[in-house]
Enzyme design. Structure first.
Site, short mmCIF file in Angstrom:
data_model
loop_
_atom_site.label_atom_id
_atom_site.label_comp_id
_atom_site.label_asym_id
_atom_site.label_seq_id
_atom_site.Cartn_x
_atom_site.Cartn_y
_atom_site.Cartn_z
CD GLU A 186 -11.98 3.43 -10.43
OE1 GLU A 186 -10.70 4.29 -11.45
OE2 GLU A 186 -12.46 5.19 -10.42
CG ASP B 257 -6.08 11.03 3.10
OD1 ASP B 257 -5.37 10.50 4.87
OD2 ASP B 257 -5.29 10.89 2.30
CB ILE B 258 -6.67 11.80 9.39
CG1 ILE B 258 -7.92 11.81 9.16
CG2 ILE B 258 -5.47 12.30 9.85
CD1 ILE B 258 -8.29 11.64 10.37
CG ASP B 259 -0.01 12.31 5.55
OD1 ASP B 259 0.56 12.45 6.23
OD2 ASP B 259 -0.44 11.88 4.49
CB SER C 83 -1.72 5.68 5.56
OG SER C 83 -0.85 5.94 6.23
CG ASP D 225 -7.08 16.20 1.98
OD1 ASP D 225 -7.73 16.66 0.94
OD2 ASP D 225 -6.12 15.22 1.18
CG HIS E 223 -10.21 10.82 -3.19
ND1 HIS E 223 -9.69 11.41 -3.52
CD2 HIS E 223 -10.66 10.20 -2.40
CE1 HIS E 223 -8.78 11.31 -3.23
NE2 HIS E 223 -8.37 10.27 -3.08
CE LYS F 198 -1.93 3.88 -0.09
NZ LYS F 198 -1.53 4.39 1.01
#
Length: 432
Positions: free
Chosen positions: A57, A125-127, A176, A331, A340, A343
């Site tokens: 996908e 994912d780390i923001d 990111s 996250d 999930h 990007k």
């Protein structure tokens, strides 16, 4: 609402989109992405699934936030054609499904639930926005050289554990594009994990359990650290806390900063003792904020050490403070579910404007050298193309790409990640 003639903003937007399209046409490494996500299913090996890539996908985010999910492509050229036709602002990569995502409705009419994810990289994912309570230089989506090292430490902790505790080898770290990092774990045993197994791995990394209403956001159980946490503390967290973090954030330098730390101590008499000492010395010190912060940290450690025999619950207090400020804030929900989306590398952050930065790979072995503010922006790439400065063909392995803005990033992707990955696919049939 319709307009008879375009406004100046619309004209500018149209010019920008045309230039961005040229950038996408010239610089996005379609063949490299196809090789990566095919994992050796190229028809040249026994047991290869020629439909493997076609069951992956992709999702496109178009202008005005039009969101297209469950897109799939049979080849690199089909992917390239779709990107050039749709011109997405953002490209996300999802799971490999049991059937072609584009044809999922046809299968659903059979009355059987055959459309299900069967394979997907283990992702993290780390923001930086999740660190807003422990950084004082920036907040929200803003990031600078003082707070970015929090992301660097996160990469070191998670990468080391993925390799040493889980035995993974093919790990891709990607900026990111704005304020964080993404991790793709691509080993077969990672891609084939069930959601339950992914949740177990995610929970292995769970330490930060608090929220903005909790004084103590980290709970280290018992009187000794798990081996993974002990290694992270000794190798990365303690030194970073007492070095770069203190230098950049001076977390004990003012009352509003150190009060948050004192609240992590479960004994009010110790809180009061330290607070009184620091308030009295506040106006008498000629030291810098960094020096004051370091002195108070030593005072806190010495005080807690002297009280440990009276208060067993204080034994892990120093470690809890360090973990609260420095441990990766992942996250976890992103990692737990196979379906999930994340990007794609080498696209740009979807926020509008020419200052969007490219999602370039990060070398985990040299992540201290990565500067998010030095990553090429869309406007810089457009300028490079328009000036004739970019000679590279991104899908030509023999081209000298070092001189272009994205050259080193693409070269690193190929040599340090894609090359070893494809080699594993060739020598080990079970890898594909």
């Amino acid at each position: 609402m319709h307009h008879n003639s375009p406004t100046q903003n619309q004209k500018n937007s149209s010019m920008f989109i045309t230039s961005e399209f040229t950038t996408a046409r010239n610089l996005f490494p379609y063949n490299d992405i196809h090789k990566w996500l095919s994992y050796g299913h190229d028809g040249k090996h026994p047991g290869c699934d020629e439909y493997y890539f076609g069951r992956r996908e992709f999702s496109f985010t178009l202008e005005n936030d039009v969101y297209l999910r469950y897109k799939s492509f049979k080849s690199a050229s089909a992917l390239e054609h779709a990107i050039k036709s749709c011109f997405p602002y953002k490209i996300d990569i999802g799971a490999v499904y049991s059937v072609d995502p584009d044809k999922r409705h046809a299968y659903s009419q059979t009355g059987t639930n055959v459309f299900t994810p069967v394979e997907r990289e283990l992702v993290f994912d780390i923001d930086i926005t999740d660190y807003d309570d422990v950084r004082y230089c920036c907040s929200g989506a803003d990031v600078c050289s003082k707070c970015w090292p929090l992301m660097t430490v996160a990469i070191k902790v998670i990468h080391t554990s993925l390799k040493e505790d889980f035995g993974f080898k093919h790990i891709l770290w990607v900026f990111s594009g704005r304020r964080g990092v993404h991790c793709w774990v691509c080993d077969p045993k990672a891609r084939r994990m069930t959601n339950e197994q992914r949740s177990a791995v995610a929970e292995y990394f769970r330490v930060y359990k608090g929220n903005e209403n909790n004084a103590r956001k980290v709970a280290l159980m018992g009187y000794s650290l798990h081996p993974f946490l002990a290694r992270s503390y000794v190798d990365f967290l303690k030194g970073f806390f007492e070095g770069e973090l203190q230098a950049n954030q001076s977390i004990f330098s003012t009352k509003d900063k150190y009060d948050k730390i004192l609240e992590m101590i479960s004994y009010e008499d110790i809180q009061s003792e330290l607070r009184e000492k620091w308030e009295k010395s506040a106006n008498r010190s000629s030291l810098s904020e960094e020096a004051i912060s370091l002195v108070r940290w030593e005072q806190l450690k010495n005080t807690l050490q002297s009280k440990k025999h009276k208060a067993p619950t204080l034994r892990m207090c120093v470690e809890e403070i360090v973990f609260t400020f420095t441990y990766p804030r992942i996250d976890l929900e992103v990692s737990k579910q196979m379906n999930h989306l994340l990007k794609a590398p080498f696209c740009v952050h979807p926020k509008t404007g020419p200052s969007r930065r490219v999602c370039v790979p990060i070398d985990p072995n040299n992540c201290d050298e990565f500067d998010p503010l030095a990553v090429p922006t869309l406007s810089q790439l457009i300028e490079e193309i328009n000036s004739g400065g970019s000679k590279m063909g991104v899908d030509d392995d023999d081209d000298d790409t070092d001189s272009s803005l994205l050259g080193k990033s693409i070269k690193f992707f190929r040599s340090s990640f894609l090359g070893p990955l494809l080699k594993s696919c060739k020598v080990d049939p079970s890898f594909i």
